[in-house]
Scaffold this active site. Structure first.
Site, PDB file in Angstrom:
ATOM      1  N   LYS A 122     -99.081 -67.472 -41.093  1.00 19.88           N
ATOM      2  CA  LYS A 122     -97.850 -67.664 -41.870  1.00 19.88           C
ATOM      3  C   LYS A 122     -97.110 -66.337 -41.947  1.00 19.88           C
ATOM      4  O   LYS A 122     -97.645 -65.336 -42.410  1.00 19.88           O
ATOM      5  CB  LYS A 122     -98.185 -68.165 -43.276  1.00 19.88           C
ATOM      6  CG  LYS A 122     -96.969 -68.263 -44.203  1.00 19.88           C
ATOM      7  CD  LYS A 122     -97.389 -68.620 -45.629  1.00 19.88           C
ATOM      8  CE  LYS A 122     -96.215 -68.526 -46.587  1.00 19.88           C
ATOM      9  NZ  LYS A 122     -96.612 -68.769 -47.992  1.00 19.88           N
TER      10      LYS A 122
ATOM     11  N   GLU B  39     -93.291 -73.657 -49.067  1.00 19.74           N
ATOM     12  CA  GLU B  39     -92.658 -73.477 -47.755  1.00 19.74           C
ATOM     13  C   GLU B  39     -93.650 -73.142 -46.651  1.00 19.74           C
ATOM     14  O   GLU B  39     -93.433 -73.471 -45.489  1.00 19.74           O
ATOM     15  CB  GLU B  39     -91.580 -72.398 -47.850  1.00 19.74           C
ATOM     16  CG  GLU B  39     -92.024 -70.955 -47.681  1.00 19.74           C
ATOM     17  CD  GLU B  39     -93.013 -70.486 -48.734  1.00 19.74           C
ATOM     18  OE1 GLU B  39     -93.816 -69.597 -48.439  1.00 19.74           O
ATOM     19  OE2 GLU B  39     -92.988 -71.020 -49.871  1.00 19.74           O
TER      20      GLU B  39
ATOM     21  N   ASP C 179     -95.732 -62.087 -48.125  1.00 17.06           N
ATOM     22  CA  ASP C 179     -95.980 -63.481 -47.767  1.00 17.06           C
ATOM     23  C   ASP C 179     -96.103 -63.684 -46.256  1.00 17.06           C
ATOM     24  O   ASP C 179     -96.312 -64.796 -45.791  1.00 17.06           O
ATOM     25  CB  ASP C 179     -94.875 -64.378 -48.327  1.00 17.06           C
ATOM     26  CG  ASP C 179     -95.381 -65.763 -48.687  1.00 17.06           C
ATOM     27  OD1 ASP C 179     -96.607 -65.924 -48.859  1.00 17.06           O
ATOM     28  OD2 ASP C 179     -94.559 -66.685 -48.816  1.00 17.06           O
TER      29      ASP C 179
ATOM     30  N   LYS D 212     -88.545 -68.678 -57.561  1.00 13.52           N
ATOM     31  CA  LYS D 212     -89.675 -68.090 -58.262  1.00 13.52           C
ATOM     32  C   LYS D 212     -89.192 -67.307 -59.484  1.00 13.52           C
ATOM     33  O   LYS D 212     -88.045 -66.848 -59.533  1.00 13.52           O
ATOM     34  CB  LYS D 212     -90.411 -67.119 -57.333  1.00 13.52           C
ATOM     35  CG  LYS D 212     -91.160 -67.763 -56.185  1.00 13.52           C
ATOM     36  CD  LYS D 212     -91.825 -66.685 -55.327  1.00 13.52           C
ATOM     37  CE  LYS D 212     -92.571 -67.312 -54.159  1.00 13.52           C
ATOM     38  NZ  LYS D 212     -93.767 -68.045 -54.596  1.00 13.52           N
TER      39      LYS D 212
ATOM     40  N   ASP E  25     -90.534 -74.146 -52.748  1.00 11.75           N
ATOM     41  CA  ASP E  25     -91.448 -73.005 -52.783  1.00 11.75           C
ATOM     42  C   ASP E  25     -92.793 -73.336 -52.141  1.00 11.75           C
ATOM     43  O   ASP E  25     -93.643 -72.456 -52.012  1.00 11.75           O
ATOM     44  CB  ASP E  25     -91.661 -72.531 -54.225  1.00 11.75           C
ATOM     45  CG  ASP E  25     -92.326 -71.177 -54.306  1.00 11.75           C
ATOM     46  OD1 ASP E  25     -92.186 -70.400 -53.338  1.00 11.75           O
ATOM     47  OD2 ASP E  25     -92.996 -70.891 -55.321  1.00 11.75           O
TER      48      ASP E  25
ATOM     49  N   ASP F 153     -90.238 -64.482 -49.542  1.00 10.69           N
ATOM     50  CA  ASP F 153     -90.267 -65.818 -50.131  1.00 10.69           C
ATOM     51  C   ASP F 153     -89.691 -65.777 -51.539  1.00 10.69           C
ATOM     52  O   ASP F 153     -90.364 -65.387 -52.490  1.00 10.69           O
ATOM     53  CB  ASP F 153     -91.702 -66.349 -50.170  1.00 10.69           C
ATOM     54  CG  ASP F 153     -91.760 -67.741 -50.778  1.00 10.69           C
ATOM     55  OD1 ASP F 153     -90.712 -68.425 -50.812  1.00 10.69           O
ATOM     56  OD2 ASP F 153     -92.852 -68.144 -51.219  1.00 10.69           O
TER      57      ASP F 153
ATOM     58  N   ARG G  48     -96.635 -74.206 -45.930  1.00 12.87           N
ATOM     59  CA  ARG G  48     -97.237 -75.363 -45.252  1.00 12.87           C
ATOM     60  C   ARG G  48     -96.243 -76.054 -44.324  1.00 12.87           C
ATOM     61  O   ARG G  48     -96.644 -76.693 -43.354  1.00 12.87           O
ATOM     62  CB  ARG G  48     -97.785 -76.337 -46.294  1.00 12.87           C
ATOM     63  CG  ARG G  48     -96.738 -76.997 -47.164  1.00 12.87           C
ATOM     64  CD  ARG G  48     -97.307 -77.541 -48.460  1.00 12.87           C
ATOM     65  NE  ARG G  48     -97.686 -76.474 -49.373  1.00 12.87           N
ATOM     66  CZ  ARG G  48     -98.212 -76.683 -50.581  1.00 12.87           C
ATOM     67  NH1 ARG G  48     -98.440 -77.912 -51.005  1.00 12.87           N
ATOM     68  NH2 ARG G  48     -98.522 -75.666 -51.360  1.00 12.87           N
TER      69      ARG G  48
END
Length: 479
Positions: free
Chosen positions: A248, A332, A271, A260, A330, A253, A334
């Site tokens: 990933k 995201e 991230d 967030k 959020d 993010d 996956r």
């Protein structure tokens, strides 16, 4: 910087040398140590980790109490090495010979590699972006290790792994305005050009559109930064089925429309820690010249709110053809992994590992001690657990049962991307990914708690590069 010393000594030609001498409780010192008459000083140290400086003919000896012989573990060895490095650097020592006795239930080479990785991690400096020069540079330039039975092969392996860890840490520590998806692509291509065994391909937005990667593109559409799916292949075993590592790579993010909380959001530059660890593993693999084939896939994008951003409630179609109702923008990671895992099918892999800073829930469950992993493949689970023991890069197996799948049911699409409550968040995320892994052996690593240390001195760790290298080296031995 690192080497083996057959006999510990103090170099009389250089006053900035030091011998680090570790000793066990109630155990005689090695014969060579009697030259320096340190037995009375050792008796003053009673607890593992205590240390004492002794000066002999203008040279330094650092005595380290290593505790009970049967209780010394690799974790304890790491703490002793960290303490030694700090003391040596504080005293501006330029060269040291380290003699820490062998830990219980380890091999000499395993311990030697672990000590080198610990010293290298302690010496690591994050990118220096301040206007003033660095105030406290490292002074330790050379470290020799005395450990009976250890070999040069362990040094070579440790140096390669350390290089991979350092690269992963540097990429992750860079601010998000420096380390964009395009920057990761450029870094990957530049590294691959240095090795005949490596090749790369970078997929842009148009390539992803042609492949039908609607899940991936749903995350990227809120940012002006173009997404990149970066492919790097290492060929060391002819036409053998490759191992595929999927990382990933969300370089920042914000949470998207599901924004967030502001506190701590600056750490969301980390991230992309999964993608960084994949690059670190590929680098170490290439430097070791392992006889395997390896594919690294980096799913790189930003997740930003804007007028173009995906909205909660939108439905998109993944590369696999499954429709996804986005209940939380959020969730995201996956989404980008789903399409990248589908892309991984084309390599006919022996197995696939995805590595992702995926859920805060795994941090709640396991803290920063262990990465969580999920798989239905028992053999792969054993491989990861054994690799964790060998590398001292801890993991903990989490469930992946069919009963959790009900949390992903949607009234309008094949599935939702995030469950509607906070229960079993890490497990339901893995359940989502499992829909895109039916054609190969697969395990998921959630490193949200281990990829970086949080707080005022936030810093990437480079994990789980040591774990991944233990997996890859076992695959090489099995050939």
């Amino acid at each position: 910087m690192y080497g083996l010393s057959q006999t510990p000594f103090l170099d009389n030609s250089d006053k900035n040398t030091c011998l680090v001498l570790g000793f066990f409780d109630n155990t005689p010192l090695p014969a060579f140590a009697k030259t320096w008459n340190v037995e009375p000083l050792c008796e003053k140290l009673n607890t593992r980790g205590e240390s004492l400086w002794h000066f002999h003919n203008e040279h330094a000896i650092l005595l380290l109490h290593c505790g009970d012989k049967k209780a010394l573990s690799l974790t304890h060895v790491a703490k002793l090495c960290q303490a030694a490095y700090s003391a040596l650097n504080h005293q501006k020592i330029s060269a040291a010979t380290v003699c820490i006795p062998q830990a219980h239930h380890t091999t000499p080479n395993q311990q030697l590699e672990h000590m080198i990785l610990t010293f290298d991690a302690a010496a690591y400096k994050p990118p220096h972006l301040k206007s003033e020069p660095e105030k406290h540079p490292n002074t330790l330039e050379s470290v020799q290790f005395h450990l009976d039975g250890a070999t040069d092969e362990a040094i070579e392996a440790a140096i390669a792994t350390a290089a991979g860890i350092a690269w992963a840490r540097t990429l992750a520590n860079l601010p998000a305005n420096y380390c964009t998806p395009s920057h990761l692509a450029n870094e990957t291509v530049a590294f691959a050009n240095e090795h005949d065994t490596l090749s790369t391909r970078v997929l842009d937005r148009e390539d992803m559109e042609a492949l039908g990667m609607g899940a991936f593109l749903a995350i990227s559409q809120g940012s002006p930064e173009p997404p990149k799916l970066i492919e790097i292949q290492y060929t060391g075993a002819g036409d053998a089925a490759p191992i595929v590592l999927v990382g990933k790579g969300v370089t920042f993010d914000s949470g998207g429309i599901s924004l967030k909380p502001p506190a701590g959001m600056h750490e969301m530059k980390y991230d992309m820690g999964g993608a960084a660890s994949v690059l670190g593993a590929v680098k170490a693999c290439a430097l070791m010249k392992l006889p395997i084939n390896l594919v690294g896939l980096l799913a790189c994008t930003e997740n930003m709110p804007s007028g173009n951003a995906t909205k909660p409630g939108d439905v998109v179609t993944s590369m696999l053809g499954k429709t996804i109702e986005i209940t939380n923008t959020d969730a995201e990671g996956r989404m980008v992994l789903a399409d990248t895992l589908t892309y991984a099918e084309r390599f006919n892999p022996s197995f696939v590992l995805d590595i992702a800073t995926l859920t805060g829930a795994i941090l709640v469950a396991l803290g920063r001690w262990a990465s969580g992993f999920m798989t239905e493949d028992e053999e792969l689970a054993k491989t990861l657990q054994q690799a964790a023991i060998e590398s001292n890069d801890h993991v903990w197996r989490m469930p992946l049962d069919e009963s959790f799948q009900s949390a992903l049911e949607s009234p309008v699409a094949d599935m939702i991307n995030a469950s509607l409550d906070r229960e079993a968040g890490s497990v339901t995320a893995a359940c989502f990914l499992s829909h895109f892994t039916k054609k190969f052996r697969w395990a998921h690593l959630d490193i949200a708690g281990t990829a970086w240390n949080s707080g005022k001195k936030h810093d990437a760790t480079g994990r789980p590069v040591p774990l991944l290298m233990a997996v890859l080296r076992e695959a090489a031995r099995a050939r």
